[in-house]
Design an enzyme around this catalytic site. Sequence first.
Site, PDB file in Angstrom:
ATOM      1  N   ARG A 101     -11.577  29.779  -8.025  1.00 59.98           N
ATOM      2  CA  ARG A 101     -11.520  29.453  -9.453  1.00 59.98           C
ATOM      3  C   ARG A 101     -10.172  28.845  -9.852  1.00 59.98           C
ATOM      4  NH1 ARG A 101     -13.808  35.041 -11.788  1.00 59.98           N
ATOM      5  NH2 ARG A 101     -12.954  35.782  -9.793  1.00 59.98           N
ATOM      6  N   HIS A 135     -17.306  27.542  -5.683  1.00 61.13           N
ATOM      7  CA  HIS A 135     -17.206  27.448  -7.145  1.00 61.13           C
ATOM      8  C   HIS A 135     -17.017  25.999  -7.589  1.00 61.13           C
ATOM      9  CE1 HIS A 135     -16.362  28.655 -11.231  1.00 61.13           C
ATOM     10  NE2 HIS A 135     -15.192  28.056 -11.191  1.00 61.13           N
ATOM     11  N   ASP A 176     -22.467  27.221 -19.473  1.00 66.82           N
ATOM     12  CA  ASP A 176     -21.405  26.352 -20.004  1.00 66.82           C
ATOM     13  C   ASP A 176     -21.665  24.932 -19.520  1.00 66.82           C
ATOM     14  OD1 ASP A 176     -20.395  26.192 -17.303  1.00 66.82           O
ATOM     15  OD2 ASP A 176     -19.335  28.081 -17.653  1.00 66.82           O
ATOM     16  N   LYS A 199     -20.222  27.279 -25.973  1.00 67.87           N
ATOM     17  CA  LYS A 199     -19.353  28.398 -26.360  1.00 67.87           C
ATOM     18  C   LYS A 199     -18.228  27.900 -27.260  1.00 67.87           C
ATOM     19  CE  LYS A 199     -18.607  29.599 -22.055  1.00 67.87           C
ATOM     20  NZ  LYS A 199     -18.191  30.313 -20.824  1.00 67.87           N
ATOM     21  N   ASP A 225     -25.631  30.778 -12.626  1.00 68.81           N
ATOM     22  CA  ASP A 225     -24.184  30.677 -12.461  1.00 68.81           C
ATOM     23  C   ASP A 225     -23.851  31.023 -11.020  1.00 68.81           C
ATOM     24  OD1 ASP A 225     -21.616  30.112 -13.251  1.00 68.81           O
ATOM     25  OD2 ASP A 225     -21.555  31.593 -14.869  1.00 68.81           O
ATOM     26  N   ASP A 229     -18.240  37.922 -13.037  1.00 67.88           N
ATOM     27  CA  ASP A 229     -17.029  38.721 -12.873  1.00 67.88           C
ATOM     28  C   ASP A 229     -17.077  39.929 -13.803  1.00 67.88           C
ATOM     29  OD1 ASP A 229     -14.500  39.723 -12.426  1.00 67.88           O
ATOM     30  OD2 ASP A 229     -13.479  37.806 -12.605  1.00 67.88           O
ATOM     31  N   GLY A 232     -18.966  39.487 -19.237  1.00 64.85           N
ATOM     32  CA  GLY A 232     -18.931  39.281 -20.687  1.00 64.85           C
ATOM     33  C   GLY A 232     -19.709  38.059 -21.125  1.00 64.85           C
TER      34      GLY A 232
END
Length: 319
Positions: A101, A135, A176, A199, A225, A229, A232
Amino acid sequence: MSDRVKDQLEVFTGNSNPALAREVTEHLGVKMGEAEVGRFPDGEVLVEIRENVRGGDCFVIQSICTPPNENLMELLLMIDALRRASAGRITAVIPYFGYARQDRKVAPRVPISAKVVADLITTAGANRVLTVDLHAGQIQGFFNIPVDNVYATPVLLRYIRECVVEDEPITVVSPDAGGVERARAFAKRLNANLAIIDKRRAAANEVAEMQVIGEVTGRVAVIIDDIVDTAGTIVAAADALRAAGAQDVFACCTHPVLSGPAIERIARSSLKKLVVTDTIPLGDNARQTPNIAVLSVAHLIGEAIRRIHNEESISSLFI
């Protein structure tokens, strides 16, 4: 006299995900390579390869997951030990590529950690890398050795097809804008519609509003996705989809990092099921959570290893 042959397929593992490594060796029909991977009294990593690997085609299975620094150091030292033992070829099999990431500069004085890790693996002596759902695809370009990035899509698709009634309309959702390409590929395989969640952030790491762009009313929504992690975003996305009229909400993520409050959030969420793979080992708490399903990628990794060993095409796995 040893009965091993030159170019013999040999599989080794560190301590990051031994259960997955054992499944891979079972699929391949080979025994696990003998290696000690432990610690010296002061905590330094101890590695010793306990069999002859001279001229062998060696694969080291090791995810860079929690604790990432420990697991990365185990991987590097195992590669170095095999190189110094005259292995013919060394492939680093990294089901979960940690530090991925951090793949670009997002502020003036920050590292590109994925590039540093790529350099470390190459310098240690790896001849090629096999990983699952990177990723960011451009990380392959951080290496000066071949990188095979395989996809968990076939494993996840099979589960979704079994869970959703044949005539139920499905909308695949990207959480996203950056994940649209991944979601579009998944939707194409399911012959499903595509939606995106926009978002709006009030501050860093604080999502103030989520707006669903696309048709989800009365449909089964499947969020796609690569990493979950703290959970949230995915839990908030599920709530937004239900509020927009989705009939049920599934989420599919390859790598279950599940740090901090993630498991509790998922257990209390409106997700019908979070579907993950075993690229990262999950504890009993996660496996016993009713709305978390864990699928194995051992067959996928094992088949990729077999094809690399036999110099066959890997891309044909996904046609």
